[in-house]
Design an enzyme around this catalytic site. Structure first.
Site, PDB file in Angstrom:
ATOM      1  CE1 TYR A 224      -3.946  -2.208   0.987  1.00 37.17           C
ATOM      2  CE2 TYR A 224      -2.271  -3.376   2.261  1.00 37.17           C
ATOM      3  CZ  TYR A 224      -3.530  -3.328   1.692  1.00 37.17           C
ATOM      4  OH  TYR A 224      -4.381  -4.403   1.832  1.00 37.17           O
ATOM      5  CE  LYS A 320     -10.362  -6.968   7.244  1.00 36.84           C
ATOM      6  NZ  LYS A 320      -9.696  -8.200   7.617  1.00 36.84           N
TER       7      LYS A 320
HETATM    8  C1  LIG Z   1     -15.475  -4.251  -9.080  1.00 34.87           C
HETATM    9  C2  LIG Z   1     -15.317  -4.787  -7.669  1.00 34.87           C
HETATM   10  C3  LIG Z   1     -14.044  -4.964  -7.112  1.00 34.87           C
HETATM   11  C4  LIG Z   1     -13.898  -5.449  -5.804  1.00 34.87           C
HETATM   12  N1  LIG Z   1     -12.647  -5.622  -5.269  1.00 34.87           N
HETATM   13  C5  LIG Z   1     -12.517  -6.101  -3.998  1.00 34.87           C
HETATM   14  C6  LIG Z   1     -11.250  -6.327  -3.407  1.00 34.87           C
HETATM   15  O1  LIG Z   1     -10.222  -6.074  -4.021  1.00 34.87           O
HETATM   16  N2  LIG Z   1     -11.203  -6.843  -2.131  1.00 34.87           N
HETATM   17  C7  LIG Z   1     -12.351  -7.162  -1.423  1.00 34.87           C
HETATM   18  O2  LIG Z   1     -12.299  -7.665  -0.299  1.00 34.87           O
HETATM   19  N3  LIG Z   1     -13.534  -6.948  -1.947  1.00 34.87           N
HETATM   20  C8  LIG Z   1     -13.645  -6.443  -3.211  1.00 34.87           C
HETATM   21  N4  LIG Z   1     -14.853  -6.261  -3.727  1.00 34.87           N
HETATM   22  C9  LIG Z   1     -15.975  -6.637  -2.887  1.00 34.87           C
HETATM   23  C10 LIG Z   1     -16.241  -8.131  -2.923  1.00 34.87           C
HETATM   24  O3  LIG Z   1     -15.993  -8.630  -4.197  1.00 34.87           O
HETATM   25  C11 LIG Z   1     -17.679  -8.312  -2.484  1.00 34.87           C
HETATM   26  O4  LIG Z   1     -17.784  -7.825  -1.157  1.00 34.87           O
HETATM   27  C12 LIG Z   1     -18.170  -9.754  -2.551  1.00 34.87           C
HETATM   28  O5  LIG Z   1     -18.288 -10.158  -3.888  1.00 34.87           O
HETATM   29  C13 LIG Z   1     -19.513  -9.867  -1.852  1.00 34.87           C
HETATM   30  O6  LIG Z   1     -20.058 -11.134  -2.058  1.00 34.87           O
HETATM   31  P1  LIG Z   1     -21.624 -11.317  -2.148  1.00 34.87           P
HETATM   32  O7  LIG Z   1     -21.842 -12.759  -2.333  1.00 34.87           O
HETATM   33  O8  LIG Z   1     -22.287 -10.613  -1.043  1.00 34.87           O
HETATM   34  O9  LIG Z   1     -22.066 -10.498  -3.453  1.00 34.87           O
HETATM   35  P2  LIG Z   1     -21.651 -10.683  -4.980  1.00 34.87           P
HETATM   36  O10 LIG Z   1     -20.316 -11.295  -5.116  1.00 34.87           O
HETATM   37  O11 LIG Z   1     -21.904  -9.366  -5.619  1.00 34.87           O
HETATM   38  O12 LIG Z   1     -22.695 -11.742  -5.522  1.00 34.87           O
HETATM   39  C14 LIG Z   1     -24.036 -11.408  -5.769  1.00 34.87           C
HETATM   40  C15 LIG Z   1     -24.560 -12.290  -6.878  1.00 34.87           C
HETATM   41  O13 LIG Z   1     -25.932 -11.994  -7.078  1.00 34.87           O
HETATM   42  C16 LIG Z   1     -26.198 -11.915  -8.447  1.00 34.87           C
HETATM   43  N5  LIG Z   1     -27.371 -11.079  -8.641  1.00 34.87           N
HETATM   44  C17 LIG Z   1     -27.451  -9.741  -8.545  1.00 34.87           C
HETATM   45  N6  LIG Z   1     -28.705  -9.323  -8.769  1.00 34.87           N
HETATM   46  C18 LIG Z   1     -29.425 -10.432  -9.011  1.00 34.87           C
HETATM   47  C19 LIG Z   1     -30.792 -10.647  -9.323  1.00 34.87           C
HETATM   48  N7  LIG Z   1     -31.661  -9.619  -9.439  1.00 34.87           N
HETATM   49  N8  LIG Z   1     -31.224 -11.911  -9.518  1.00 34.87           N
HETATM   50  C20 LIG Z   1     -30.363 -12.950  -9.399  1.00 34.87           C
HETATM   51  N9  LIG Z   1     -29.041 -12.804  -9.113  1.00 34.87           N
HETATM   52  C21 LIG Z   1     -28.590 -11.549  -8.914  1.00 34.87           C
HETATM   53  C22 LIG Z   1     -24.924 -11.342  -9.039  1.00 34.87           C
HETATM   54  O14 LIG Z   1     -24.789 -11.634 -10.423  1.00 34.87           O
HETATM   55  C23 LIG Z   1     -23.865 -12.021  -8.208  1.00 34.87           C
HETATM   56  O15 LIG Z   1     -23.428 -13.237  -8.767  1.00 34.87           O
HETATM   57  C24 LIG Z   1     -15.034  -5.766  -5.041  1.00 34.87           C
HETATM   58  C25 LIG Z   1     -16.308  -5.579  -5.595  1.00 34.87           C
HETATM   59  C26 LIG Z   1     -16.455  -5.089  -6.890  1.00 34.87           C
HETATM   60  C27 LIG Z   1     -17.854  -4.881  -7.460  1.00 34.87           C
END
Ligand SMILES: Cc1cc2nc3c(=O)[nH]c(=O)nc-3n(C[C@H](O)[C@H](O)[C@H](O)COP(=O)(O)OP(=O)(O)OC[C@H]3O[C@@H](n4cnc5c(N)ncnc54)[C@H](O)[C@@H]3O)c2cc1C
Length: 417
Positions: A224, A320
């Site tokens: 960092y 996180k």
């Molecule tokens: C561009 C980006 C970069 C990131 N970089 C980092 C990082 O470097 N380090 C870190 O710790 N975190 C990072 N994050 C955050 C981390 O990736 C997320 O916190 C993590 O993916 C959360 O997991 P989740 O399962 O809650 O949600 P998600 O991984 O977002 O999964 C949600 C799922 O629901 C699906 N979905 C959405 N809407 C609908 C719907 N209406 N119907 C059906 N399915 C749906 C999506 O397609 C997705 O597959 C990043 C996030 C993004 C967007």
């Protein structure tokens, strides 16, 4: 299918041996096949609780969507204990320290030594998602990809349901419970009536331009770097692929960032007084991500439970988001297991409070870290005062063992919050 003791018949999916119409009924309808939804489906399946996961995108898309890559010790242990970490443990890279750079000086924080030997694991999120999908399908779990127009119904009743379209055909899925694991832009949180949620949050005054480059890392530990031109981050992925971040303006356009400009900024912001050099290579992907903090309380409404980014977003500085999503899934699986096992609602009732304790701790840490490692833009109120605070913070963290120990336990992930 297992019929659970003491469970109302309409929640069990029907008596053992009776084949119900495909996906007409399930115990837990899960919206979203991200880390939260997939881990939840696995943990429930392990306890004999049925679920169906509805995912908007294709399998190929979610298995290649580049996001996070740093797993807390606690997350790794959970995945390992539940037989979900085989490939992760084989291919992931163990990390024991991280580097802070400012004024051209390098400062290592040996977080593992400072926190009882606990380590972090670098393993790309899309690889973990691919593992979880493969293992879930191998266990005969149901994941519906390309589920369009997912909608939630009757979430305040004892028989909530999900409707969606698959290949143009409409389906209805009656559920015992619904888990909204569909990320920040999903459909679950907006299905909660206005006024039932309190939301907190704000946009941070910086964004990250993230790149994936086909080049071996120039470091063995995450860096960092704070420079007068802004933050630069060197993250790790594999021996051939590296991830870099540059602080940019929140409204910046990726078209303003040709590859040469990106490498110039990275070289400049990472420069040290000891001749450290940056390896450069072809840029495979680049995008700009806004940084925001967001929390919705409570993480439950009726029979809908929110988990992961659907309920909260933390700025990515502390890496996180994915860890929190998996932590929520664990808490929710235990609460649902208690309900299906004994009819007890105690853990369901405390789900939101239990998760939010950790969420707020992580939110505070991620914000603290974000303000410490980014150039504070001129437009921020009291910018010059904040910059002097930032300097005091960096000097304290890199000279005081107590400050470094506090950083270590938050970065590696507190065990008991
Ligand atoms: C561009 C980006 C970069 C990131 N970089 C980092 C990082 O470097 N380090 C870190 O710790 N975190 C990072 N994050 C955050 C981390 O990736 C997320 O916190 C993590 O993916 C959360 O997991 P989740 O399962 O809650 O949600 P998600 O991984 O977002 O999964 C949600 C799922 O629901 C699906 N979905 C959405 N809407 C609908 C719907 N209406 N119907 C059906 N399915 C749906 C999506 O397609 C997705 O597959 C990043 C996030 C993004 C967007």
């Amino acid at each position: 299918m297992h019929t659970l003791k003491g469970t109302p018949a309409h929640l069990t999916g029907g008596p053992a041996g009776v084949k119900l119409p495909r996906m007409a009924r399930t115990q837990v309808g899960i919206v979203g096949a991200g880390p939260a939804g997939l881990v939840l489906a696995h943990l429930l399946g392990e306890r004999g609780i049925e679920s169906v996961v509805l995912e908007r995108h294709t399998r190929d898309y979610i298995e290649h969507r580049v996001r996070a890559g740093l797993l807390e010790h606690r997350t790794v242990e959970l995945l390992r204990e539940h037989g979900l970490g085989g490939r992760m443990l084989e291919l992931g890279q163990v990390h024991r320290g991280t580097e802070l750079r400012f004024d051209g000086q390098r400062h290592r924080i040996p977080y593992s030594d400072l926190y009882g030997g606990r380590t972090m694991l670098v393993y790309p999120q899309q690889e973990l998602v691919a593992d979880l999908v493969r293992l879930r399908l191998a266990a005969d779990g149901e994941i519906v990809f390309e589920a369009d127009d997912v909608a939630l119904h009757d979430i305040e009743s004892e028989r909530p349901s999900l409707t969606y379209r698959e290949n143009g055909a409409c389906h209805e899925l009656e559920c015992g419970f619904i888990a909204g694991c569909d990320g920040f832009h999903g459909v679950s949180r907006p299905s909660i009536p206005p006024g039932a949620l309190t939301t907190y949050g704000f946009e941070l005054p910086f964004a990250w331009l993230g790149i994936i480059a086909a080049v071996a890392p120039s470091t063995s530990e995450i860096i960092y770097a704070l420079h007068e031109r802004g933050f630069a981050g060197h993250m790790l992925r594999t021996n051939e692929i590296s991830r870099f971040y540059l602080q940019v303006e929140p409204d910046d356009d990726i078209a303003n960032w040709p590859d040469d400009r990106i490498w110039f900024e990275l070289r400049t912001r990472f420069a040290t007084n000891d001749g450290w050099t940056l390896r450069e290579g072809p840029i495979l992907e680049k995008s700009i991500t806004d940084m925001r903090s967001f929390i919705a309380e409570p993480m439950r409404h009726g029979r809908l439970f929110l988990a992961g980014d659907a309920a909260h977003i933390v700025p990515p500085s502390g890496a996180k988001g994915m860890n929190l999503a998996i932590s929520d899934a664990r808490v929710l699986s235990e609460a649902l297991a208690a309900w299906y096992g004994s009819g007890s609602t105690a853990l369901l009732d405390s789900y939101s409070e239990t998760c939010l304790r950790r969420v707020w701790r992580v939110q505070e840490f991620s914000n603290w870290m974000s303000w410490m490692i980014h150039k504070i833009p001129d437009g921020v109120p009291d910018a010059s005062f904040r910059r002097r605070l930032q300097r005091a913070q960096l000097e304290y963290l890199t000279t005081s063992p107590s400050a470094a120990a506090s950083f270590a336990e938050n970065y590696v992930g507190l065990e008991d919050v």
